[in-house]
Structures are given as C-alpha cells and as structure tokens.
Design a protein around this motif. Structure first.
Motif, PDB file in Angstrom:
ATOM      1  N   SER A  71      -5.499   4.832  -7.388  1.00  0.00           N
ATOM      2  CA  SER A  71      -4.298   4.312  -6.741  1.00  0.00           C
ATOM      3  C   SER A  71      -3.081   4.971  -7.378  1.00  0.00           C
ATOM      4  CB  SER A  71      -4.225   2.787  -6.869  1.00  0.00           C
ATOM      5  OG  SER A  71      -4.165   2.404  -8.238  1.00  0.00           O
ATOM      6  N   ARG A  72      -1.935   4.812  -6.749  1.00  0.00           N
ATOM      7  CA  ARG A  72      -0.714   5.411  -7.297  1.00  0.00           C
ATOM      8  C   ARG A  72       0.467   4.503  -7.017  1.00  0.00           C
ATOM      9  NH1 ARG A  72      -0.105  11.112  -4.674  1.00  0.00           N
ATOM     10  NH2 ARG A  72       1.890  11.115  -5.794  1.00  0.00           N
ATOM     11  N   ASP A  73       1.452   4.587  -7.888  1.00  0.00           N
ATOM     12  CA  ASP A  73       2.703   3.864  -7.736  1.00  0.00           C
ATOM     13  C   ASP A  73       3.804   4.907  -7.793  1.00  0.00           C
ATOM     14  OD1 ASP A  73       5.043   2.399  -8.017  1.00  0.00           O
ATOM     15  OD2 ASP A  73       4.089   0.845  -9.231  1.00  0.00           O
ATOM     16  N   LYS A  76       6.934   4.313  -9.892  1.00  0.00           N
ATOM     17  CA  LYS A  76       6.801   4.426 -11.345  1.00  0.00           C
ATOM     18  C   LYS A  76       6.250   5.778 -11.783  1.00  0.00           C
ATOM     19  CE  LYS A  76       5.992  -0.530 -12.056  1.00  0.00           C
ATOM     20  NZ  LYS A  76       5.047  -1.554 -12.586  1.00  0.00           N
TER      21      LYS A  76
END
Length: 116
Positions: A71-73, A76
């Motif tokens: 997953s990635r944000d 951030k």
C-alpha cells in the motif's frame, strides 16, 4: 532524484507478521510506481510486490499472494509492505524500489529473518 529509506525489518517467528515501510524524499512521489524486491543469501534479487502511482493497481509474486499487502500513502511519501503468515523462506533483505520512466531508485534494504 528520490531517496528511499526502508525500515521495519527484524526477526520474527514462522507464522508471524511484520510491516515494512519505505519513506521517500522529494515532492514527486506520486510520479513513481513503487515496488518491493527481496534478495536471499546466494540468490538473485526477486520481485515481491508493486503498486501503481495512485494505488489503484497492485501486483504480487505468486509466492506471497494472499500473505503480503502493498500500500502507499502519497500524502506522507511512504509505501508499506504488510507481511503476514511469514515463512522461513521469506528470509531476505527487502529493498524498496521507485520507478518512473528511465529513473530507477533503490533503498539500502532492510533485513527480514523468519525463524522456524
């Protein structure tokens, strides 16, 4: 230029879980397809998982499907690899990768060791 710093590796028992993080510098993180690779002692570096620029698409190696989640944000500048049901054969140095066109960046790696 993107700099990548992995964290979250360690020693875990078989069946346990770890979450790896990869923090990226720069303001263009969402231009990059992000991926995790790993390299076990005496073996070549191999693909583990990848995620598209905005997280809509993911891809996994057959050996980790159903156990690992990438997953990635983008707010951030972090990409994660949640690893569940770990096996001794998952023991390796895990590397974060950022790819955009001809640009291809690697982190320094983080060690994951799974004991039986």
């Amino acid at each position: 230029q993107v700099q990548l710093v992995e964290s979250g590796g360690g020693l875990v028992q078989s069946g346990g879980s770890l979450r790896l993080s990869c923090a990226a510098s720069g303001r263009t993180f969402n231009n990059y397809i992000m991926a995790w690779f790993r390299q076990a002692p005496g073996k070549e570096r191999e693909f583990v998982a990848a995620i598209s620029r905005f997280g809509r698409h993911t891809d996994y190696a057959d050996s980790v499907k159903g156990r690992f989640t990438i997953s990635r944000d983008n707010a951030k500048n972090i990409v994660y690899l949640q690893m569940n049901s770990l096996k001794p054969e998952d023991t390796a140095v895990y590397y974060c990768n950022a790819r955009f066109g001809v640009f291809n960046h690697w982190g320094q790696g983080t060690q994951v060791t799974v004991s039986s």
